[in-house]
Design a protein around this motif. Structure first.
Motif, PDB file in Angstrom:
ATOM      1  N   GLN A  52       0.813  -1.224   0.000  1.00 46.82           N
ATOM      2  CA  GLN A  52       0.000   0.000   0.000  1.00 46.82           C
ATOM      3  C   GLN A  52       0.844   1.270   0.000  1.00 46.82           C
ATOM      4  O   GLN A  52       0.311   2.377  -0.039  1.00 46.82           O
ATOM      5  CB  GLN A  52      -0.937   0.016   1.217  1.00 46.82           C
ATOM      6  CG  GLN A  52      -2.054  -0.983   1.122  1.00 46.82           C
ATOM      7  CD  GLN A  52      -2.862  -0.838  -0.165  1.00 46.82           C
ATOM      8  OE1 GLN A  52      -3.016   0.256  -0.695  1.00 46.82           O
ATOM      9  NE2 GLN A  52      -3.313  -1.959  -0.700  1.00 46.82           N
ATOM     10  N   LEU A  53       2.157   1.100   0.073  1.00 47.58           N
ATOM     11  CA  LEU A  53       3.028   2.283   0.069  1.00 47.58           C
ATOM     12  C   LEU A  53       3.285   2.701  -1.367  1.00 47.58           C
ATOM     13  O   LEU A  53       4.138   2.145  -2.045  1.00 47.58           O
ATOM     14  CB  LEU A  53       4.348   1.971   0.785  1.00 47.58           C
ATOM     15  CG  LEU A  53       4.222   1.821   2.296  1.00 47.58           C
ATOM     16  CD1 LEU A  53       5.571   1.478   2.889  1.00 47.58           C
ATOM     17  CD2 LEU A  53       3.683   3.101   2.917  1.00 47.58           C
ATOM     18  N   ALA A  54       2.541   3.680  -1.812  1.00 45.93           N
ATOM     19  CA  ALA A  54       2.606   4.064  -3.215  1.00 45.93           C
ATOM     20  C   ALA A  54       3.147   5.473  -3.360  1.00 45.93           C
ATOM     21  O   ALA A  54       3.026   6.311  -2.453  1.00 45.93           O
ATOM     22  CB  ALA A  54       1.213   3.989  -3.835  1.00 45.93           C
ATOM     23  N   ALA A  55       3.735   5.721  -4.512  1.00 44.06           N
ATOM     24  CA  ALA A  55       4.256   7.051  -4.819  1.00 44.06           C
ATOM     25  C   ALA A  55       3.107   8.003  -5.129  1.00 44.06           C
ATOM     26  O   ALA A  55       1.986   7.570  -5.430  1.00 44.06           O
ATOM     27  CB  ALA A  55       5.193   6.964  -6.017  1.00 44.06           C
ATOM     28  N   ARG A  90      -2.586   8.013  -5.859  1.00 42.15           N
ATOM     29  CA  ARG A  90      -1.363   7.238  -5.733  1.00 42.15           C
ATOM     30  C   ARG A  90      -0.927   6.731  -7.087  1.00 42.15           C
ATOM     31  O   ARG A  90      -1.736   6.431  -7.953  1.00 42.15           O
ATOM     32  CB  ARG A  90      -1.608   6.028  -4.830  1.00 42.15           C
ATOM     33  CG  ARG A  90      -2.006   6.400  -3.426  1.00 42.15           C
ATOM     34  CD  ARG A  90      -2.059   5.165  -2.556  1.00 42.15           C
ATOM     35  NE  ARG A  90      -2.677   5.502  -1.274  1.00 42.15           N
ATOM     36  CZ  ARG A  90      -2.901   4.628  -0.303  1.00 42.15           C
ATOM     37  NH1 ARG A  90      -2.576   3.352  -0.472  1.00 42.15           N
ATOM     38  NH2 ARG A  90      -3.451   5.011   0.821  1.00 42.15           N
ATOM     39  N   ALA A 147       2.688   4.348  -8.628  1.00 40.31           N
ATOM     40  CA  ALA A 147       3.284   3.013  -8.507  1.00 40.31           C
ATOM     41  C   ALA A 147       3.657   2.710  -7.053  1.00 40.31           C
ATOM     42  O   ALA A 147       3.971   3.607  -6.273  1.00 40.31           O
ATOM     43  CB  ALA A 147       4.529   2.948  -9.385  1.00 40.31           C
ATOM     44  N   VAL A 148       3.641   1.427  -6.716  1.00 44.31           N
ATOM     45  CA  VAL A 148       4.045   0.989  -5.380  1.00 44.31           C
ATOM     46  C   VAL A 148       5.553   1.222  -5.225  1.00 44.31           C
ATOM     47  O   VAL A 148       6.319   1.036  -6.178  1.00 44.31           O
ATOM     48  CB  VAL A 148       3.677  -0.493  -5.194  1.00 44.31           C
ATOM     49  CG1 VAL A 148       4.267  -1.050  -3.902  1.00 44.31           C
ATOM     50  CG2 VAL A 148       2.159  -0.650  -5.213  1.00 44.31           C
ATOM     51  N   LEU A 149       5.958   1.650  -4.046  1.00 44.11           N
ATOM     52  CA  LEU A 149       7.393   1.884  -3.803  1.00 44.11           C
ATOM     53  C   LEU A 149       8.173   0.573  -3.871  1.00 44.11           C
ATOM     54  O   LEU A 149       7.665  -0.476  -3.476  1.00 44.11           O
ATOM     55  CB  LEU A 149       7.597   2.489  -2.404  1.00 44.11           C
ATOM     56  CG  LEU A 149       6.970   3.846  -2.092  1.00 44.11           C
ATOM     57  CD1 LEU A 149       7.595   4.406  -0.798  1.00 44.11           C
ATOM     58  CD2 LEU A 149       7.167   4.839  -3.223  1.00 44.11           C
TER      59      LEU A 149
END
Lengths: 312, 312, 312, 312
Positions: free
Chosen positions: D139-142, D151, D153-155
């Motif tokens: 869930q950590l997205a740019a 949001r 892409a995902v980091l």
């Protein structure tokens, strides 16, 4: 003063933009328009727009009473009558819009007053500023021992210094890391090109509750008075009470007759239950009433005796 | 025009009372202020006060978006974007107050829009005027046979004359008896000193639902548009639709960019369900879709084909 | 009792439909469910559904106070505390739905309480019944001379008979003409095939304001108490007060602890302004206070002396 | 699962407390009552109480239509009709109460839905728990580059680990200092007797926005659907969308016919402006319409072509 350059520009333009209008106009409030009233260390309240005046309350009451109002000829008396008898709709005929800068934990209390229109700065969309509420030392109080929801004595110097140090340090560190996670330079490019920045809607969760936010808040006079009745009260938390007090000053400039009636019949008023009234009548008649047998709990009895200015 | 002498005086005074203000001002709306717009045979709508303009909607949207709004530079485009994507809070930043004279049966529909402030003329306190809505002959329509909640063909001359005669006669007779029961001369003394007059709060129950009442009605722009969306619609009863249309004209003078977006995205808009959209896509791709097997009921299919400009 | 056959059937079915539930259930209110409580000559109130009980108020208050509520161990005391200190949100956790039959002029007062959900019988869509409120003779009162919004002495026999005759005659005649204009037999065919019937949405305007309508009305307990505070009050018009009193009986069965606190702190309570409180304190201290110089107007002084049980 | 022992006890008691009721009861929802549905890492939604069912919506619609509803005999069809034509009041006849545990930054979005009743855990009165939302790595997205409020892409692994480390560290450190400032042992006595503890209402400001809070949240079905329409939408932030999806599951168990109509006419629906509909009709008629000259901006044209399943 935590007003942005863009807002300062807007303010200057607004103050240059005099127009003629047929609408009710209140010179004392015009003189305050757009100007921030400082509250806390970085906050403010400023009036952005308004509709109506004391006369609008009277006008609405008179349409309700129609031809029948010949008897009540004086506006101030009518406003006091309306306030005393809990009429609400005539006060809804006035409206005011504020721009407010306030800490998030204050905003969380404030937003519970639902009958208002709000547009808040979006931390999903925009960057938050590095601005936090750090209490003045004389506001750092201990937990009250008699009231679980209040403050007791002010902390002494060393304890206060310790608290202030923690608050300042944590607010700045979490903000540093907020910026680190965002990895975003003021021009929108990455600070560190080798890393991806986290979405704003996620990074904001690292900020502390004393971070400042801002919003436009618009309400009718009836609902504004409902807000002030609760938040300008001595039981309200200091940090929201100072906003309410600043707004009470605005109400006094805007609708002086309403403000006076509100002070008398709401802010300074007390409600007596049927039992409390009965006891008061009996005391006035010279009877020696005691808590035991009065129908009041010891707590209610104590509250009543304080209200009546008697030793409990 | 059913405006009282007192109101006419108030109007003249108001129009003489120009002031300077720093608030956003809309010259096109100032030109309409206080002037009754006639509606039906004795009704009217007139603007008493307003707050905000197109710019206030934009200002509120920009505080939400903060620094991030550099991209959207054009106000009209931003307002259209807000309307298209069902944003509501920026439109709540504008407020308007109307004085309306309207038949009671219209007032009963209107009051169902709860998010507004209302002060109505009180028939408990004051006397009602002898004013009734009597439809123009071309508005006397038969019950619709396809829509249980609508009108069909206009009545022919004899039938219309019969209806008009009944409406006029009953309204006047019940009003005569209202006055008889009140037994009250214009100066408040009894007409017939030998009789007691009935309380106003009781006598009013003898009036018919086409009797005119009046009120101040104040709402924010978002809720006003919600009202207009339902009541300026072709399915609304004619007698409330004419009020909505008069108010739509006010909105166009007041907030022209919002009015244009509202016409495009609300008044002229249609909503497609997931199934309706799927069928439309398939038709566009050249497929021969039939009602049977489409997932739509015959009624929904018919509605869709009409919407798409196809023979059902 | 003006309940339709269809509703009677629904009632019988509902009462046969016992189910098991895990939800809070109040046996005293279950015993009243669906049963019409007669009000006025053809009206009623009946409870259709409910959510919550005294315990739901306490449960909500305790989530607010969290771990901190160990101190307040007793539910009744907590409810009295909440009521005394004007807490509102815990009372919003209970909800009730009524089915009400009431005259239109009563419905017009009632609907002004906006924070409720309402579905009213539609006279655009359906036919109204021939049912009117005709007051009992002892309710036919003269206009009050001291209170422009109230009733004075009951009319004597001849005057009352005259009023009743007018009310009955006009209600029946306007209803006859309503039917005439509709030209609709019970089976929907025209009564007179040579004539067109007027649309229902138009014909209804010929009915008088004492015609009965009906609605479902649903509100939370906080807003219900707000309604009862105004409408069960002695200043409310008799015809709405009897509905409020019937609903107060329901509240007592449903949430007895809330009902008791409400009676003590709202219905029987009085509010003292700052000045009134100061005068009361001085009287208690033995001072001989007079109206002149008290800061109260003669009217306020008179109200205060009555409240305190003193000769004015 | 972040439910307290006290709540677990309450849950067990509630589930043991079966009663008989005459009220409409929904077995599928009874089976879910009180049970927490896990959301995010420590949050949950659970149903505490409800009023009404699909039948209550139909019952209210039929009182509006009265005798006139013989034509619409089927409940599901009536519910779909009401939804399609934006009727709202029949859906207000159902009510539901949830207990929700959620991060503060989610609560701040959620509370903007004003037409609901809320009792939140008070950090003025009680201690907050050491519970924070820490996103799952996926869930950590740019920050999105096309949508300022979304949001991208995902980091990647290292960037995600860095973010998680900062979030965990700061949340724990600020909580440590919250406890330090309070200086309060679990039994209420001071941890360090030589120091004064800071009032709870002040110490809370040091907590981060991902700290969990909890509340009771009660709304009618119409307003609940309004919430779900915005928050179960793909444009809503993930962290509130998962709550909306859990609640959508509850709605499906509770009022299946309403849920189906809502999915078709709201969640899966699109609104066409007058111009968009005109273009669609012309495309269906075989005309070759281009953006230039269509009256749509390039952005609106692109949105329309996507909606219609065409190459833009």
């Amino acid at each position: 003063m935590a007003i942005t350059d863009a807002q300062r520009l807007e303010l200057a333009e607004a103050k240059a933009g005099r127009s003629e209008t047929l609408r009710p106009t209140v010179p004392a409030l015009e003189a305050m328009l757009f100007e921030p009233i400082p509250v806390l260390d970085h906050g403010f309240v400023r009036v952005i727009d308004y509709m109506g005046d004391d006369g609008a309350v009277v006008q609405a009451a008179r349409v309700s009473y129609g031809r029948g109002t010949k008897a009540v000829t004086e506006d101030r008396g009518l406003i006091r009558y309306l306030m005393r008898h809990w009429h609400s709709t005539p006060f809804e005929m006035c409206e005011i819009k504020f721009h407010v800068k306030l800490p998030i934990f204050v905003a969380r209390q404030w937003i519970r007053h639902r009958m208002a229109n709000v547009n808040e700065y979006s931390a999903r969309y925009s960057l938050m500023d590095r601005e936090f509420y750090i209490p003045a030392p004389e506001q750092l109080a201990a937990q009250s021992v008699v009231n679980r929801q209040g403050r007791g004595a002010v902390l002494d110097g060393a304890d206060a210094a310790h608290v202030l140090d923690l608050l300042r340090r944590d607010a700045n560190q979490t903000y540093d890391h907020y910026e680190d996670m965002l990895n975003e330079a003021p021009d929108g490019t990455p600070r560190d090109p080798a890393r991806q920045g986290l979405a704003r809607e996620l990074a904001r969760m690292n900020l502390t509750l004393n971070t400042y936010t801002q919003w436009y808040w618009k309400a009718d006079l009836h609902n504004l008075l409902g807000f002030l009745r609760l938040r300008a009260d001595s039981h309200a938390q200091y940090e929201i009470r100072v906003y309410a007090e600043a707004m009470m000053g605005v109400v006094e400039a805007w609708v002086p007759a309403v403000a006076e009636a509100f002070r008398d019949y709401r802010l300074g008023a007390v409600t007596f239950s049927a039992q409390m009234l009965d006891i008061t009548r009996r005391l006035l008649a010279g009877e020696a009433v005691q808590q035991r047998g009065s129908g009041l709990s010891p707590r209610e009895w104590r509250e009543l005796m304080q209200t009546l200015g008697r030793e409990a």
